[in-house]
Design a protein around this motif. Structure first.
Motif, PDB file in Angstrom:
ATOM      1  N   SER A 114      33.533  38.574 -17.334  1.00  0.00           N
ATOM      2  CA  SER A 114      32.828  39.542 -16.488  1.00  0.00           C
ATOM      3  C   SER A 114      31.967  38.861 -15.449  1.00  0.00           C
ATOM      4  O   SER A 114      31.842  39.345 -14.321  1.00  0.00           O
ATOM      5  N   PHE A 115      31.366  37.704 -15.808  1.00  0.00           N
ATOM      6  CA  PHE A 115      30.585  36.956 -14.817  1.00  0.00           C
ATOM      7  C   PHE A 115      31.482  36.424 -13.704  1.00  0.00           C
ATOM      8  O   PHE A 115      31.146  36.516 -12.512  1.00  0.00           O
ATOM      9  N   ILE A 116      32.626  35.860 -14.079  1.00  0.00           N
ATOM     10  CA  ILE A 116      33.569  35.362 -13.054  1.00  0.00           C
ATOM     11  C   ILE A 116      34.066  36.515 -12.197  1.00  0.00           C
ATOM     12  O   ILE A 116      34.200  36.386 -10.971  1.00  0.00           O
ATOM     13  N   PHE A 117      34.325  37.652 -12.830  1.00  0.00           N
ATOM     14  CA  PHE A 117      34.776  38.824 -12.083  1.00  0.00           C
ATOM     15  C   PHE A 117      33.712  39.295 -11.093  1.00  0.00           C
ATOM     16  O   PHE A 117      34.017  39.577  -9.927  1.00  0.00           O
ATOM     17  N   SER A 118      32.454  39.379 -11.541  1.00  0.00           N
ATOM     18  CA  SER A 118      31.387  39.854 -10.654  1.00  0.00           C
ATOM     19  C   SER A 118      31.061  38.873  -9.545  1.00  0.00           C
ATOM     20  O   SER A 118      30.540  39.275  -8.503  1.00  0.00           O
ATOM     21  N   ASP A 119      31.355  37.592  -9.748  1.00  0.00           N
ATOM     22  CA  ASP A 119      31.025  36.591  -8.727  1.00  0.00           C
ATOM     23  C   ASP A 119      32.152  36.369  -7.734  1.00  0.00           C
ATOM     24  O   ASP A 119      31.893  36.059  -6.559  1.00  0.00           O
ATOM     25  N   TYR A 120      33.405  36.531  -8.156  1.00  0.00           N
ATOM     26  CA  TYR A 120      34.521  36.216  -7.276  1.00  0.00           C
ATOM     27  C   TYR A 120      35.325  37.452  -6.857  1.00  0.00           C
ATOM     28  O   TYR A 120      35.591  37.653  -5.675  1.00  0.00           O
ATOM     29  N   MET A 121      35.692  38.268  -7.834  1.00  0.00           N
ATOM     30  CA  MET A 121      36.581  39.386  -7.523  1.00  0.00           C
ATOM     31  C   MET A 121      35.838  40.611  -7.012  1.00  0.00           C
ATOM     32  O   MET A 121      36.300  41.295  -6.098  1.00  0.00           O
ATOM     33  N   LEU A 122      34.657  40.911  -7.606  1.00  0.00           N
ATOM     34  CA  LEU A 122      33.928  42.115  -7.210  1.00  0.00           C
ATOM     35  C   LEU A 122      33.484  42.090  -5.747  1.00  0.00           C
ATOM     36  O   LEU A 122      33.591  43.117  -5.070  1.00  0.00           O
ATOM     37  N   PRO A 123      32.964  40.968  -5.206  1.00  0.00           N
ATOM     38  CA  PRO A 123      32.630  40.967  -3.763  1.00  0.00           C
ATOM     39  C   PRO A 123      33.824  41.255  -2.865  1.00  0.00           C
ATOM     40  O   PRO A 123      33.701  41.982  -1.874  1.00  0.00           O
ATOM     41  N   LYS A 124      34.997  40.720  -3.214  1.00  0.00           N
ATOM     42  CA  LYS A 124      36.187  40.994  -2.402  1.00  0.00           C
ATOM     43  C   LYS A 124      36.606  42.461  -2.520  1.00  0.00           C
ATOM     44  O   LYS A 124      37.003  43.080  -1.517  1.00  0.00           O
ATOM     45  N   ALA A 125      36.524  43.001  -3.733  1.00  0.00           N
ATOM     46  CA  ALA A 125      36.867  44.417  -3.913  1.00  0.00           C
ATOM     47  C   ALA A 125      35.887  45.314  -3.164  1.00  0.00           C
ATOM     48  O   ALA A 125      36.292  46.309  -2.547  1.00  0.00           O
ATOM     49  N   ASN A 126      34.593  44.971  -3.184  1.00  0.00           N
ATOM     50  CA  ASN A 126      33.604  45.747  -2.437  1.00  0.00           C
ATOM     51  C   ASN A 126      33.850  45.659  -0.940  1.00  0.00           C
ATOM     52  O   ASN A 126      33.641  46.629  -0.200  1.00  0.00           O
ATOM     53  N   LEU A 127      34.297  44.485  -0.477  1.00  0.00           N
ATOM     54  CA  LEU A 127      34.612  44.320   0.942  1.00  0.00           C
ATOM     55  C   LEU A 127      35.776  45.214   1.337  1.00  0.00           C
ATOM     56  O   LEU A 127      35.726  45.913   2.363  1.00  0.00           O
ATOM     57  N   LYS A 128      36.843  45.195   0.540  1.00  0.00           N
ATOM     58  CA  LYS A 128      37.997  46.051   0.833  1.00  0.00           C
ATOM     59  C   LYS A 128      37.626  47.525   0.757  1.00  0.00           C
ATOM     60  O   LYS A 128      38.027  48.328   1.615  1.00  0.00           O
ATOM     61  N   PHE A 129      36.853  47.877  -0.283  1.00  0.00           N
ATOM     62  CA  PHE A 129      36.463  49.271  -0.473  1.00  0.00           C
ATOM     63  C   PHE A 129      35.561  49.752   0.667  1.00  0.00           C
ATOM     64  O   PHE A 129      35.750  50.853   1.198  1.00  0.00           O
ATOM     65  N   GLY A 130      34.601  48.938   1.058  1.00  0.00           N
ATOM     66  CA  GLY A 130      33.685  49.344   2.128  1.00  0.00           C
ATOM     67  C   GLY A 130      34.374  49.524   3.463  1.00  0.00           C
ATOM     68  O   GLY A 130      34.129  50.499   4.176  1.00  0.00           O
ATOM     69  N   SER A 131      35.256  48.589   3.811  1.00  0.00           N
ATOM     70  CA  SER A 131      35.960  48.701   5.098  1.00  0.00           C
ATOM     71  C   SER A 131      36.933  49.877   5.107  1.00  0.00           C
ATOM     72  O   SER A 131      37.044  50.604   6.098  1.00  0.00           O
ATOM     73  N   LEU A 132      37.648  50.093   3.976  1.00  0.00           N
ATOM     74  CA  LEU A 132      38.596  51.210   3.916  1.00  0.00           C
ATOM     75  C   LEU A 132      37.864  52.552   3.934  1.00  0.00           C
ATOM     76  O   LEU A 132      38.300  53.494   4.606  1.00  0.00           O
ATOM     77  N   LEU A 133      36.752  52.655   3.215  1.00  0.00           N
ATOM     78  CA  LEU A 133      35.983  53.897   3.218  1.00  0.00           C
ATOM     79  C   LEU A 133      35.397  54.176   4.599  1.00  0.00           C
ATOM     80  O   LEU A 133      35.322  55.334   5.023  1.00  0.00           O
ATOM     81  N   ASN A 362      18.029  40.957  -5.987  1.00  0.00           N
ATOM     82  CA  ASN A 362      18.536  41.881  -7.017  1.00  0.00           C
ATOM     83  C   ASN A 362      20.024  41.690  -7.238  1.00  0.00           C
ATOM     84  O   ASN A 362      20.506  41.676  -8.378  1.00  0.00           O
ATOM     85  N   GLU A 363      20.766  41.564  -6.161  1.00  0.00           N
ATOM     86  CA  GLU A 363      22.213  41.362  -6.283  1.00  0.00           C
ATOM     87  C   GLU A 363      22.538  40.027  -6.932  1.00  0.00           C
ATOM     88  O   GLU A 363      23.525  39.901  -7.668  1.00  0.00           O
ATOM     89  N   TYR A 364      21.694  39.031  -6.691  1.00  0.00           N
ATOM     90  CA  TYR A 364      21.899  37.709  -7.296  1.00  0.00           C
ATOM     91  C   TYR A 364      21.769  37.797  -8.817  1.00  0.00           C
ATOM     92  O   TYR A 364      22.617  37.295  -9.563  1.00  0.00           O
ATOM     93  N   TYR A 365      20.708  38.455  -9.302  1.00  0.00           N
ATOM     94  CA  TYR A 365      20.513  38.570 -10.744  1.00  0.00           C
ATOM     95  C   TYR A 365      21.511  39.538 -11.367  1.00  0.00           C
ATOM     96  O   TYR A 365      21.815  39.423 -12.563  1.00  0.00           O
ATOM     97  N   LYS A 366      22.007  40.477 -10.587  1.00  0.00           N
ATOM     98  CA  LYS A 366      22.974  41.434 -11.120  1.00  0.00           C
ATOM     99  C   LYS A 366      24.279  40.754 -11.532  1.00  0.00           C
ATOM    100  O   LYS A 366      25.014  41.262 -12.392  1.00  0.00           O
ATOM    101  N   LYS A 367      24.586  39.609 -10.931  1.00  0.00           N
ATOM    102  CA  LYS A 367      25.790  38.875 -11.310  1.00  0.00           C
ATOM    103  C   LYS A 367      25.720  38.426 -12.773  1.00  0.00           C
ATOM    104  O   LYS A 367      26.750  38.314 -13.444  1.00  0.00           O
ATOM    105  N   PHE A 368      24.512  38.178 -13.269  1.00  0.00           N
ATOM    106  CA  PHE A 368      24.351  37.693 -14.636  1.00  0.00           C
ATOM    107  C   PHE A 368      24.101  38.821 -15.635  1.00  0.00           C
ATOM    108  O   PHE A 368      24.400  38.665 -16.826  1.00  0.00           O
TER     109      PHE A 368
END
Length: 477
Positions: A114-133, A362-368
């Motif tokens: 989950s830490f690897i997911f929140s640090d690597y995959m989640l930012p990319k998914a948020n980028l795709k989601f934000g631009s598409l929305l 806040n976003e930095y600590y949220k990764k952990f």
């Protein structure tokens, strides 16, 4: 031991996947309800909506994963306790901590993932989601013909129908064509029609109609009268360009600087840059505002000596000639007003930049915190299931919802407090972990000593013993 470990892992994996996908489905439905106004009536292809839901599901992992771990751990140990399998395991000399060890290792791997997911995959998914929305929200409304109303969505045309069917058939179609250069509208009337979409064009297949056109005579200089042309048709096609209604994808690089779309390295760089900007702005603000306070002596010129606070009532004003005193006072008031305006603008800018720094922290600590919440809720759920000794989807679901709501409410309130500056970012993001960790340790201890913490019969017996003691203490009459 290996057979016991394998039994516990198998008993945990099945409810974990079931609850995880159930929670993800519920969260996706809530997502659709939230953005239904942005998706309905815009003519999106099915794969665009699926793509948006796919990216949105990545953001829901932070809520679905801890909840599924909590619920599945309660169900697993509750079922083992209900079937007296925990009793058999303990009678074989295996303590609860040893029985939890294989699942603890599995949860640690899930936390690391989950830490690897929140640090690597989640930012990319948020980028795709934000631009598409963004593209979806800024897309023009697709061409939608309403009954009994003139529709002017397509430039140059006004279309009205009396009846529209779900299969695209239309009754009593009226079209005003204003695309002619002479500013005279062409009118098309048809009893029936059929809507057909072809790439960037909308085609109306009209039947049993008539077309009216007005035009100048052949010899307009000698005969200025206009001519009316009427043409009847059995079938005709009217094509409309709807390319402007097509959704255009925005460049994702424009959203890459957003806080939720950065990993730890990007958040660290953004925090450093924002801190340097804030320091430079504070330094420049101090210099610019301080320049207003350089005092000028009216007779002796510039001096570094401090002037008393009652300068306007004191000797300095009396040294000014009477005809010039009003101008001096007005100049002082103008400087004071300019200082107030400059200071208020600088304070507002300072607060905005400080909030941006807090959001980055806040976003930095949220990764952990996602990984830590998985471990915490497991140490709450596993002993809780061993104590209540109930499996299935009844009592375990209720208990899981109660404890997860406690965690979620504390985390949400503390995060908002940290965003507003009432708490530091560290305590704001870790408050739920800090508060509920003693609860997890307490439940683990109670489960280890076979405590009847949630046994109703135990509390009934305890209540009866207290009543008997109270009766014995009453004096005899």
């Amino acid at each position: 031991m290996k057979k016991i470990h394998l039994l516990l892992v198998k008993a945990f994996i099945k409810p974990f996947f079931v609850t995880f996908f159930i929670v993800m489905f519920i969260l996706l439905m809530l997502f659709l309800f939230k953005y239904v106004d942005d998706l309905i009536g815009k003519g999106f292809e099915w794969y665009v909506i699926l793509e948006l839901m796919y990216y949105a599901s990545a953001a829901n992992v932070s809520m679905a994963l801890p909840l599924s771990i909590l619920l599945s751990s309660i169900m697993t140990f509750g079922t083992l306790g209900e079937n007296y399998e925990l009793v058999a395991i303990k009678s074989a000399g295996v303590s609860l901590q040893k029985a939890m060890m294989p699942l603890m290792v599995l949860i640690i791997f899930l936390a690391i993932g989950s830490f690897i997911f929140s640090d690597y995959m989640l930012p990319k998914a948020n980028l795709k989601f934000g631009s598409l929305l963004w593209d979806i929200r800024n897309k023009k409304l697709s061409f939608l013909i309403k009954e009994g109303v003139f529709n002017n969505s397509i430039p140059g045309y006004s279309i009205r129908v009396d009846k529209k069917y779900e299969d695209g058939r239309l009754d009593n179609v009226m079209i005003y064509d204003h695309t002619a250069n002479n500013n005279i509208a062409k009118i098309i009337l048809a009893k029936e029609g059929k809507m057909v979409r072809n790439n960037d064009y909308l085609v109306l297949k009209l039947t049993d109609g008539v077309r009216y056109e007005e035009s100048s005579g052949k010899n307009a200089a000698y005969n200025p009268r206009q001519e009316l042309i009427r043409m009847r048709f059995k079938e005709t096609d009217q094509k409309f360009d709807i390319g402007s209604f097509k959704m255009n994808r925005t460049d994702e690089q424009g959203f890459r600087g957003n806080t939720q779309m950065l990993n730890l390295k990007g958040l660290t760089k953004k925090k450093d840059s924002l801190t340097k900007e804030l320091d430079s702005i504070n330094k420049f603000s101090g210099i610019s505002i301080g320049s207003y306070y350089k005092q000028s002596n009216y007779t002796k010129g510039y001096t570094k000596e401090k002037v008393p606070a009652k300068v306007i009532k004191g000797a300095v004003l009396t040294e000014v000639k009477k005809p010039e005193r009003l101008a001096v006072i007005q100049n002082a008031l103008e400087q004071a007003n300019s200082i107030m305006q400059t200071t208020s603008a600088k304070i507002s800018d300072h607060e905005d930049r400080k909030k941006n720094i807090i959001k980055v922290q806040n976003e930095y600590y949220k990764k952990f915190t996602l990984a830590a919440s998985c471990l915490l809720l497991f140490f709450i759920g596993a002993p809780l299931g061993a104590i209540i000794r109930k499996g299935g989807l009844g009592l375990p679901v209720v208990m899981a919802i109660v404890f997860f709501l406690m965690y979620h409410i504390i985390a949400t309130v503390s995060e908002k407090s940290a965003t507003q500056g009432s708490l530091t970012s560290f305590f704001g993001m870790w408050m739920a972990i800090i508060v509920l960790s003693p609860l997890g340790a307490f439940l683990t201890y109670k489960a280890t000593v076979d405590s009847a913490l949630f046994d109703i019969n135990y509390f009934k017996q305890l209540f009866d013993v207290l009543l008997k003691k109270l009766k014995l203490k009453k004096p005899l009459q």
